[in-house]
Design a protein around this motif. Sequence first.
Motif, PDB file in Angstrom:
ATOM      1  N   SER A 167      56.946  65.329  50.622  1.00 54.01           N
ATOM      2  CA  SER A 167      57.745  66.426  51.172  1.00 54.01           C
ATOM      3  C   SER A 167      56.811  67.565  51.568  1.00 54.01           C
ATOM      4  O   SER A 167      55.637  67.578  51.197  1.00 54.01           O
ATOM      5  N   TYR A 168      57.355  68.497  52.322  1.00 55.10           N
ATOM      6  CA  TYR A 168      56.601  69.693  52.682  1.00 55.10           C
ATOM      7  C   TYR A 168      57.470  70.909  52.397  1.00 55.10           C
ATOM      8  O   TYR A 168      58.692  70.812  52.309  1.00 55.10           O
ATOM      9  N   ALA A 203      58.060  72.236  60.071  1.00 60.96           N
ATOM     10  CA  ALA A 203      58.328  70.840  60.431  1.00 60.96           C
ATOM     11  C   ALA A 203      57.324  70.349  61.460  1.00 60.96           C
ATOM     12  O   ALA A 203      56.872  69.194  61.398  1.00 60.96           O
ATOM     13  N   THR A 235      51.614  67.585  53.376  1.00 61.95           N
ATOM     14  CA  THR A 235      52.796  66.710  53.397  1.00 61.95           C
ATOM     15  C   THR A 235      52.823  65.683  52.271  1.00 61.95           C
ATOM     16  O   THR A 235      53.783  64.915  52.168  1.00 61.95           O
ATOM     17  N   ASP A 246      64.994  65.815  49.778  1.00 62.69           N
ATOM     18  CA  ASP A 246      65.448  66.511  50.986  1.00 62.69           C
ATOM     19  C   ASP A 246      65.478  65.484  52.119  1.00 62.69           C
ATOM     20  O   ASP A 246      64.461  65.226  52.760  1.00 62.69           O
ATOM     21  N   GLN A 269      64.070  65.903  55.847  1.00 62.15           N
ATOM     22  CA  GLN A 269      62.656  65.771  56.199  1.00 62.15           C
ATOM     23  C   GLN A 269      62.274  64.341  56.582  1.00 62.15           C
ATOM     24  O   GLN A 269      61.218  64.119  57.167  1.00 62.15           O
ATOM     25  N   VAL A 274      61.160  63.505  60.204  1.00 59.77           N
ATOM     26  CA  VAL A 274      59.846  64.063  60.543  1.00 59.77           C
ATOM     27  C   VAL A 274      58.750  63.092  60.130  1.00 59.77           C
ATOM     28  O   VAL A 274      57.825  62.792  60.905  1.00 59.77           O
ATOM     29  N   TYR A 275      58.864  62.567  58.915  1.00 60.41           N
ATOM     30  CA  TYR A 275      57.859  61.628  58.414  1.00 60.41           C
ATOM     31  C   TYR A 275      57.865  60.321  59.193  1.00 60.41           C
ATOM     32  O   TYR A 275      56.817  59.846  59.648  1.00 60.41           O
TER      33      TYR A 275
END
Length: 240
Positions: free
Chosen positions: A126-127, A133, A183, A207, A210, A213-214
Motif C-alpha cells: 500500500s501507499y 496515486a 509502495t 484499501d 489502491q 493502481v498496483y
Amino acid sequence: MENTYAQRLLAEFLGTAILVFLGVGSIPATLMLQEIGKTSFTMADLGVIAFTFAMAVVAAVFAIGHVSGCHINPAVTLALAATGRMPGREVTGYILAQCAGAVAGAGAVVAVLGSRAVHLGLGVASYAPPTSASQAFLAEALGTFILVFVVFGVVDQRAPGGFAGLPIGFAVFAIAVAVGPVTGAALNPARTLGPLLVSGPAGGPVDWSQLPVYLVAQLVGGLLAGRLYVTMNRLRTIAA
C-alpha cells in the motif's frame, strides 16, 4: 521431453506460494519483533525484507525454473506471451496458478504467525501520504519494468546459462530497497492480490481502491519491458 502443462501449473503454484510465504511473511515477522523490542522501522529492516524476497526468488528459480520457467509473476507471464515467448493458450492457467499460490502463501503466513500478522497488515502492499496515486503508479511501473527487463535478459539464449536466479534475485533486492518505502515494492500482481484476499476477509487493514493502481502499473511496466527488450535485441540478417 518436457513437463506436462499440469506439472508446470503446479510448479507455478508452489513457486509463488514460496515467494509470498517467505517474502511477504518477513514483513509482519519484522514488525512483530519491533513490537517486542519497541524499536522503529529502519533501513536495516527494509534491507532484511528485501533480502528475504530476493533469496525466495533465487530459491524458486533454481527449484522450478527447469519445470515451468519460474515466472511466479503474471507480469512476467503476460510479457513473455505478448512477445511470442510462450503460447498464449497457456497464459490463463499460469496466472490462475500464480494467484492461487499467492493466496496459499499468504494463508500460510497467517497459519504460522497467527492473527497478529493480519493486524500488522500481512504485508499488504500500500501507499500513504505524501505519496500520491501517480507516484505509486510510476514507482510500481518502473520497478516492474526493471524486474521484467532483467528476466528477459537472463533467459535470452545468448546469455550465460546456469545462474539465472542470481541476477533476478539481485534485481528484486535493489528494486525493493529503492521502491519499498513508496509502495512496498510489490512488482507482481499475484503478490499484490494474495495478501489482500487473505487479509481483507480476516479483518486486516485493506484499501481496495489502491488495487487498480498496483495491477495496471505492474502489467504496463512488464509489457513495456518485454517489448523494449525485444526491440533492443532484434538482430539484423547479414547477407553473405
